[in-house]
Design a protein around this motif. Structure first.
Motif, PDB file in Angstrom:
ATOM      1  N   THR A 224       1.273  -1.211  -0.225  1.00 22.48           N
ATOM      2  CA  THR A 224       0.186  -0.189   0.165  1.00 22.48           C
ATOM      3  C   THR A 224       0.643   1.053  -0.191  1.00 22.48           C
ATOM      4  O   THR A 224       1.354   1.531   0.810  1.00 22.48           O
ATOM      5  N   MET A 226       1.991   5.053   0.946  1.00 18.81           N
ATOM      6  CA  MET A 226       1.233   5.956   1.329  1.00 18.81           C
ATOM      7  C   MET A 226       1.127   7.497   0.758  1.00 18.81           C
ATOM      8  O   MET A 226       2.159   7.424   0.464  1.00 18.81           O
ATOM      9  N   LYS A 227       0.339   7.921   0.784  1.00 19.20           N
ATOM     10  CA  LYS A 227       0.020   9.428   0.564  1.00 19.20           C
ATOM     11  C   LYS A 227       0.845  10.232   1.312  1.00 19.20           C
ATOM     12  O   LYS A 227       1.376  11.200   0.835  1.00 19.20           O
ATOM     13  N   SER A 228       1.103  10.251   2.408  1.00 15.43           N
ATOM     14  CA  SER A 228       1.891  11.375   3.328  1.00 15.43           C
ATOM     15  C   SER A 228       2.264  10.335   5.076  1.00 15.43           C
ATOM     16  O   SER A 228       2.347   9.383   4.748  1.00 15.43           O
ATOM     17  N   GLY A 230       1.845  11.492   7.830  1.00 19.38           N
ATOM     18  CA  GLY A 230       0.701  11.482   8.047  1.00 19.38           C
ATOM     19  C   GLY A 230      -0.287  10.126   8.321  1.00 19.38           C
ATOM     20  O   GLY A 230      -0.209   9.539   9.304  1.00 19.38           O
ATOM     21  N   MET A 231      -0.554   9.686   6.623  1.00 16.58           N
ATOM     22  CA  MET A 231      -0.709   8.384   6.835  1.00 16.58           C
ATOM     23  C   MET A 231      -0.409   7.483   7.777  1.00 16.58           C
ATOM     24  O   MET A 231      -0.092   6.784   7.943  1.00 16.58           O
ATOM     25  N   TYR A 234      -0.787   7.332  10.805  1.00 17.26           N
ATOM     26  CA  TYR A 234      -2.167   6.718  11.506  1.00 17.26           C
ATOM     27  C   TYR A 234      -1.809   5.138  11.336  1.00 17.26           C
ATOM     28  O   TYR A 234      -2.127   4.456  12.698  1.00 17.26           O
ATOM     29  N   MET A 235      -0.950   4.801  10.384  1.00 18.27           N
ATOM     30  CA  MET A 235      -0.739   3.227  10.241  1.00 18.27           C
ATOM     31  C   MET A 235      -0.546   3.388  11.236  1.00 18.27           C
ATOM     32  O   MET A 235      -0.227   1.917  11.249  1.00 18.27           O
ATOM     33  N   TRP A 291      -6.630   5.223  -4.403  1.00 12.44           N
ATOM     34  CA  TRP A 291      -5.416   5.892  -5.412  1.00 12.44           C
ATOM     35  C   TRP A 291      -5.450   5.019  -6.501  1.00 12.44           C
ATOM     36  O   TRP A 291      -4.402   4.959  -6.495  1.00 12.44           O
TER      37      TRP A 291
END
Lengths: 310, 222
Positions: A224, A226-228, A230-231, A234-235, A291
């Motif tokens: 997967t 990551m977009k940022s 922050g993501m 979070y993960m 995405w």
């Protein structure tokens, strides 16, 4: 390997020794099929099959079966994800037959996230079967042509049976044994949890190969992007059973905000390049959550395009 | 034992406020152990309701009493008179006691507790669920730890992918039942048992089979 032959294209590709590529698509939170159609159009030429999630994270969505049928009509091979959280054995078998009536030839058997994570936290769960028992159920329906109750099925389902594995969940010492158990239940292919800790994944794969389990099932590595940063945080901190090493978070955090998405794709591509060399791995399951437009880029950059024709 | 938790006072008040003579009736076994519905708690609840009635300016005669067990006929004899006098009863027994009283007396019976689970007294003030009374005990296969009661997904071949550092994905305070099972299998030198597939469960002995009944023929004629 299981010596079954189903009409599944995914199975044919894996059996031919190609690295398989699957992706996934979360159905919309409404009845408009357009979202599924658009996602499918974006990725269909870059993957062998597309998983349709089943009310993932326990948030109520369009049913997996209907979205799979939609894919089928678009000429895309679906993988029906099915969780045991929401249906008892009658409903599960009934949906399997419904899917088989549309010649859906792949199924991924899961227990499902607990409903407390979703938008219906006050709901009842079912768990009449667990994921391993669902695997056994599909195999019984397919191989013996029988319902769990013992009666014969007219035109049994022809499904390539998959399961999930999380090499990072605890207790780590039984992670390989748990895979062996899923194989014993009848899992013919495995899609793993998202991999960020490559060292730990490689260690798990080594133990899998040492036990010869890679010869009994096809293992597809879950990826997967990551977009940022922050993501990534979070993960790392909030998603149960996820192992995101600090250096991955740091690499994204050290990248300017407007470049973090590109960096996330780069990390994903590098990971696939490295894992392509891992003994016993049969392919990649690219879960680009909302995405999907990035899947072609990842598949092309990692030399997994064009997809083989079987 | 059966663990219960007293309902919020407002909810209880809403149930009983329209009656003239209310008996708060305790059950002095299981729910007394967790200090929620025993005879002492019935007395405390009765005084709180009396205060509430006086605050609201409503005239209700609130009394309290209790017996050892509200799930057996023989214990009721001693309380017959006081039960007869009340025009509504607030039972602080578990749901079984409340239903048994409702079957026994043709008058309004209300629950003072939310019946919570079948539990153990981990320490004074801490009660944990250990059994779901599924009617087909599998503790022999799971090292004496019940995944039906203690795993949030009731998985019988676990752990699921959400187990993290020995805790369940639903809450970091909740032990992963399968981590406990695996740890205990390791302790007993029985890790090989982990790979044995648990068969598909027959839930007909659970609630799925309808209300359950146990009849001991040998005891009926005594």
């Amino acid at each position: 390997m299981s010596n079954s032959t189903t009409p599944s294209k995914l199975q044919k590709i894996l059996a031919a020794g190609h690295l398989g590529v699957t992706s996934e698509c979360g159905p919309p939170r409404g009845s408009d099929p357009q979202a599924v159609i658009e996602k499918a159009e974006l990725i269909k030429d870059y993957v062998d099959a597309v998983n349709i999630t089943d009310n993932q994270t326990s948030v109520c969505r369009m049913c997996s079966l209907a979205a799979c049928i939609r894919l089928k009509t678009l000429g895309v091979e679906p993988v029906l994800q099915m969780v045991t959280r929401d249906r008892n054995r009658i409903a599960l078998q009934s949906d399997i037959l419904g899917a088989a009536s549309w010649d859906i030839n792949n199924i991924l058997c899961l227990s499902g996230d607990h409903q407390s994570f979703g938008d219906h936290a006050a709901g009842q769960n079912v768990h009449d079967l667990d994921s391993m028992q669902l695997i056994q159920t599909v195999r019984m329906m397919r191989d013996q042509g029988k319902f769990l109750g013992g009666d014969d099925i007219k035109r049994p389902p022809q499904m390539f049976v998959g399961a999930a594995a999380n090499p990072f969940a605890d207790p780590y010492e039984i992670r390989v044994a748990r895979l062996a158990k899923k194989i014993a239940a009848g899992a013919e292919f495995i899609q793993t949890q998202c991999i960020y800790n490559l060292d730990k994944f490689e260690d798990w794969m080594k133990k899998v190969v040492d036990r010869g389990l890679h010869e009994k099932t096809y293992i597809m590595a879950g990826m997967t992007p990551m977009k940022s940063a922050g993501m990534a945080r979070y993960m790392k901190n909030r998603v149960p059973g996820m192992d995101v090493p600090e250096d991955v978070v740091k690499r994204l955090a050290d990248t300017p905000k407007d470049k973090q998405a590109d960096e996330g794709i780069k990390i994903c591509i590098e990971a696939i390049q490295r894992l392509k060399e891992v003994k016993g791995l049969s392919g990649f399951h690219i879960m680009a959550i909302e995405w999907e437009e990035k899947v072609p880029e990842i598949v092309k950059a990692t030399g997994l395009y064009p997809r083989p024709q079987v | 034992m059966i663990v219960g938790q007293q309902k919020p006072l407002e909810e209880i008040w809403g149930m009983i406020k329209d009656y003239k003579k209310v008996l708060v009736f305790g059950c002095n076994t299981c729910v007394a152990v967790c200090h929620q519905g025993g005879n002492k708690e019935a007395e405390i609840l009765a005084s709180m309701l009396k205060m509430k009635a006086s605050q609201e300016g409503i005239a209700i005669e609130i009394t309290n009493s209790g017996i050892e067990r509200q799930c057996e006929h023989e214990f009721f004899e001693q309380a017959e008179t006081i039960i007869q006098k009340a025009d509504a009863i607030l039972s602080t027994a578990c749901g079984i006691g409340v239903q048994f009283m409702a079957e026994k007396y043709p008058k309004p019976i209300y629950p003072g507790l939310n019946t919570t689970f079948l539990g153990a007294v981990e320490q004074l003030g801490v009660y944990t669920e250990r059994c779901q009374a599924c009617g087909q005990c599998i503790l022999g296969q799971t090292a004496g730890i019940c995944p039906i009661a203690r795993c949030a997904k009731r998985v019988m071949n676990g752990p699921c992918g959400g187990s993290t550092k020995g805790k369940c994905e639903i809450n970091k305070e909740v032990d992963c039942a399968w981590q406990l099972i695996v740890d205990r299998l390791a302790l007993l030198g029985r890790m090989d048992d982990y790979e044995k597939l648990a068969p598909i469960k027959d839930w007909s002995s659970d609630r799925a089979g309808g209300p359950r009944k146990l009849v001991r023929e040998d005891m009926l004629n005594e």
